[in-house]
Design an enzyme around this catalytic site. Structure first.
Site, mmCIF file in Angstrom:
data_model
loop_
_atom_site.group_PDB
_atom_site.id
_atom_site.type_symbol
_atom_site.label_atom_id
_atom_site.label_comp_id
_atom_site.label_asym_id
_atom_site.label_seq_id
_atom_site.Cartn_x
_atom_site.Cartn_y
_atom_site.Cartn_z
ATOM 1 N N LYS A 1 0.872 -1.188 0.000
ATOM 2 C CA LYS A 1 0.000 0.000 0.000
ATOM 3 C C LYS A 1 0.901 1.228 0.000
ATOM 4 C CE LYS A 1 -4.390 1.213 0.234
ATOM 5 N NZ LYS A 1 -5.588 0.556 -0.298
ATOM 6 N N ASP B 1 -6.946 4.557 -4.546
ATOM 7 C CA ASP B 1 -7.630 4.427 -3.244
ATOM 8 C C ASP B 1 -8.221 5.817 -3.003
ATOM 9 O OD1 ASP B 1 -7.826 2.495 -0.744
ATOM 10 O OD2 ASP B 1 -7.376 4.438 0.110
HETATM 11 P P1 NAP Z 1 -12.851 8.059 -2.792
HETATM 12 O O1 NAP Z 1 -13.384 7.864 -4.156
HETATM 13 O O2 NAP Z 1 -11.773 9.043 -2.567
HETATM 14 O O3 NAP Z 1 -14.079 8.363 -1.830
HETATM 15 C C1 NAP Z 1 -13.930 8.400 -0.433
HETATM 16 C C2 NAP Z 1 -15.244 8.874 0.163
HETATM 17 O O4 NAP Z 1 -15.173 8.768 1.580
HETATM 18 C C3 NAP Z 1 -15.529 10.332 -0.151
HETATM 19 O O5 NAP Z 1 -16.918 10.519 -0.208
HETATM 20 C C4 NAP Z 1 -14.920 11.061 1.057
HETATM 21 O O6 NAP Z 1 -15.544 12.305 1.324
HETATM 22 C C5 NAP Z 1 -15.237 10.079 2.172
HETATM 23 N N1 NAP Z 1 -14.196 10.178 3.190
HETATM 24 C C6 NAP Z 1 -12.882 9.909 3.060
HETATM 25 N N2 NAP Z 1 -12.217 10.156 4.197
HETATM 26 C C7 NAP Z 1 -13.149 10.599 5.061
HETATM 27 C C8 NAP Z 1 -13.108 11.011 6.412
HETATM 28 N N3 NAP Z 1 -11.948 11.016 7.102
HETATM 29 N N4 NAP Z 1 -14.275 11.392 6.988
HETATM 30 C C9 NAP Z 1 -15.440 11.369 6.293
HETATM 31 N N5 NAP Z 1 -15.539 11.011 5.016
HETATM 32 C C10 NAP Z 1 -14.419 10.607 4.414
HETATM 33 O O7 NAP Z 1 -12.275 6.665 -2.196
HETATM 34 P P2 NAP Z 1 -12.796 5.195 -2.464
HETATM 35 O O8 NAP Z 1 -11.906 4.594 -3.483
HETATM 36 O O9 NAP Z 1 -14.266 5.197 -2.655
HETATM 37 O O10 NAP Z 1 -12.433 4.488 -1.070
HETATM 38 C C11 NAP Z 1 -13.355 4.399 0.017
HETATM 39 C C12 NAP Z 1 -12.935 3.294 0.968
HETATM 40 O O11 NAP Z 1 -12.888 2.043 0.253
HETATM 41 C C13 NAP Z 1 -11.531 3.442 1.573
HETATM 42 O O12 NAP Z 1 -11.542 2.854 2.868
HETATM 43 C C14 NAP Z 1 -10.662 2.586 0.665
HETATM 44 O O13 NAP Z 1 -9.479 2.153 1.300
HETATM 45 C C15 NAP Z 1 -11.619 1.437 0.413
HETATM 46 N N6 NAP Z 1 -11.331 0.619 -0.768
HETATM 47 C C16 NAP Z 1 -11.279 1.179 -2.016
HETATM 48 C C17 NAP Z 1 -11.045 0.375 -3.112
HETATM 49 C C18 NAP Z 1 -11.055 0.930 -4.508
HETATM 50 O O14 NAP Z 1 -10.993 0.121 -5.452
HETATM 51 N N7 NAP Z 1 -11.168 2.213 -4.717
HETATM 52 C C19 NAP Z 1 -10.821 -1.003 -2.949
HETATM 53 C C20 NAP Z 1 -10.907 -1.563 -1.666
HETATM 54 C C21 NAP Z 1 -11.169 -0.730 -0.582
HETATM 55 P P3 NAP Z 1 -14.745 13.659 0.933
HETATM 56 O O15 NAP Z 1 -14.654 13.634 -0.571
HETATM 57 O O16 NAP Z 1 -15.590 14.742 1.461
HETATM 58 O O17 NAP Z 1 -13.403 13.544 1.594
#
Ligand code: NAP
Length: 450
Positions: A125, A165
């Protein structure tokens, strides 16, 4: 128990101030207790001691120039945790909260998640404490280029393959790939989550969200139930949340919430997916703007959240999908969900529920799909992207989606049969951790002390 306790105490001394990392290690080690007690080979080969120590940690300076001509400096990380099963694989996170402990917890979780997919990928990561919010396109590009000016020498299509991510989507992957290509002269599959124009895989964008819903579907099917007609809570409004919502609609459920760091949106009629995509994927604005198109929805700002948790989990529903970030669902939130009759929780985010919240779900005997199993569809599809790149093929949307469904089903079966084997059939945390651990640990033993 002393073995686990001693490991945590040692980590606290040797890797100070990494709370999220200790939390992730403790959760895994707790559930490994039954296998550590019955198979002494893991202790003899010091598997736990080796597993909690990354094979390599790269930390570097990321200097860049903002639009005003000022020099800015961020911290960059890549933690290459475990390569027993294949090249390091795991995303890059750009968020101001990023530090070594957060990247280590994510990398540690990734080892077991990747093992559970049954595919040949190790765990890693990375990321930076860079905040992409409010930055111009030029600033994002210059940051990504500077990040790769150091990272390029550590990554490669058969050694370490990063993806996206939080804060890293197709745009950032594009800028990073461009710089990698310029520095190395190689046009290869060093990143996944690439644009469909130049080597990306169909379904990669949707995969984590879709997979998380498929996982819920398999958990419910085992109870003789389906998603049809169920009211669902989703947190987050990014990549994972959006495609969780999309798949929930396709399977006949009704997602009524989403959230971002400014607050929670509750739309009883069902979240309008088109509006959500327009706001978050195209315009990249705050969620309260949703109300201009849908005045019947309600926006709850973070200032109105309960002191002991998150507003989104206090809304009555049958299914919950935490898809934002770590520790976003507290013990009090879990109690509220259970009291309101939730029957299943499937985690799209990594470690979104605190340890106390997980205990509440397990004690209540509801279906609980931990992130490392339920959100593994993203990394699994990344591996399908690597396979297509390596063989110079392009598979159709239907083909990739079908493979994703099979992988999610196998992950569910692997976690549930392992949980049953160890006498706790409802405990998918235990099942997922032991199933993932066994694969990695046995590979490590076969590869000797390296
Ligand atoms: P993303 O597109 O950047 O979206 C993240 C979302 O969560 C946004 O709506 C953001 O709001 C909110 N968020 C992030 N940090 C926050 C915080 N500290 N407090 C409140 N809201 C928060 O990211 P994503 O890819 O969807 O990832 C979301 C989760 O899934 C993470 O835990 C990531 O590790 C996990 N994940 C992602 C993938 C993937 O393929 N992308 C795979 C496995 C797991 P704001 O925009 O307002 O910050």
């Amino acid at each position: 128990m002393t073995y686990i306790h001693d490991t945590i105490v040692r980590l606290q001394k040797t890797s100070p101030a990494q709370a999220e990392f200790y939390q992730a290690v403790e959760e895994v080690l707790d559930s490994l207790q039954p296998i550590l007690e019955t198979s002494e080979k893991y202790k003899r080969h010091a598997i736990i001691e080796r597993m909690v120590e990354p094979e390599r940690q790269i930390m570097f300076r990321v200097p860049w120039v903002d639009d005003q001509g000022n020099v800015q400096v961020n911290k960059g990380y890549r933690i290459e945790f475990n390569s027993a099963l294949g090249p390091y694989k795991g995303g890059l996170r750009f968020h101001p909260s990023v530090n070594a402990g957060i990247i280590k917890f994510l990398g540690f979780e990734q080892i077991f998640k990747n093992a559970l997919t049954g595919l040949p990928i190790g765990g890693g990561k990375g990321g930076a404490n860079f905040d992409p919010k409010g930055k111009s396109d030029g600033e994002i590009m210059r940051f990504c280029q500077s990040f790769i000016n150091e990272l390029y020498r550590h990554i490669g299509p058969t050694t370490d393959v990063p993806a996206g991510d939080i804060g890293v989507g197709a745009r950032e992957i594009g800028y990073m790939f461009g710089q990698y290509k310029r520095l190395t002269g190689n046009y290869d599959g060093v990143f996944t989550g690439k644009s469909l124009l130049w080597g990306g895989s169909l379904v990669r964008k949707e995969a984590t969200g879709y997979g998380c819903v498929y996982f819920a579907q398999y958990m419910l099917a085992d109870q003789g139930d389906t998603l049809a007609g169920k009211q669902c809570l989703v947190s987050g409004a990014g990549n994972v949340a959006i495609y969780t919502i999309e798949k929930l609609y396709q399977l006949g459920a009704r997602p009524v919430t989403c959230s971002d760091s400014s607050g929670t949106l509750y739309h009883e009629a069902g979240i309008n997916l088109q509006t959500l995509k327009e706001l978050k994927e195209v315009r990249k604005v705050r969620l309260n703007e949703y109300l201009s198109a849908h005045p019947d929805a309600r926006f709850i700002p973070v200032t109105d959240y309960p002191a002991d948790g998150h507003a989104v989990w206090r809304i009555p529903a049958q299914l919950a999908f935490p898809c934002a970030t770590q520790n976003e669902l507290t013990e009090a939130d879990a109690e509220a969900l259970v009291a309101n009759g939730v029957i299943a929780v499937s985690e799209g985010a990594n470690m979104p529920s605190t340890q106390e919240a997980v205990e509440v779900f397990l004690d209540a005997r509801i279906c609980y799909g931990p992130g490392k199993a339920a959100n593994a569809g993203g990394v699994a599809t990344s591996q399908l992207e690597m396979a297509q790149n390596a063989s110079m093929q392009r598979w159709s949307f239907e083909e990739v989606d079908e493979k994703l469904k099979v992988i999610m089903k196998n992950i569910y079966l692997s976690a549930s049969t392992t949980a049953a084997e160890f006498g706790e059939p409802h405990n998918l945390v235990l099942g997922a951790n032991i199933a993932g651990f066994r694969r990695v640990a046995d590979a490590m033993i076969e590869q000797g002390v390296v």
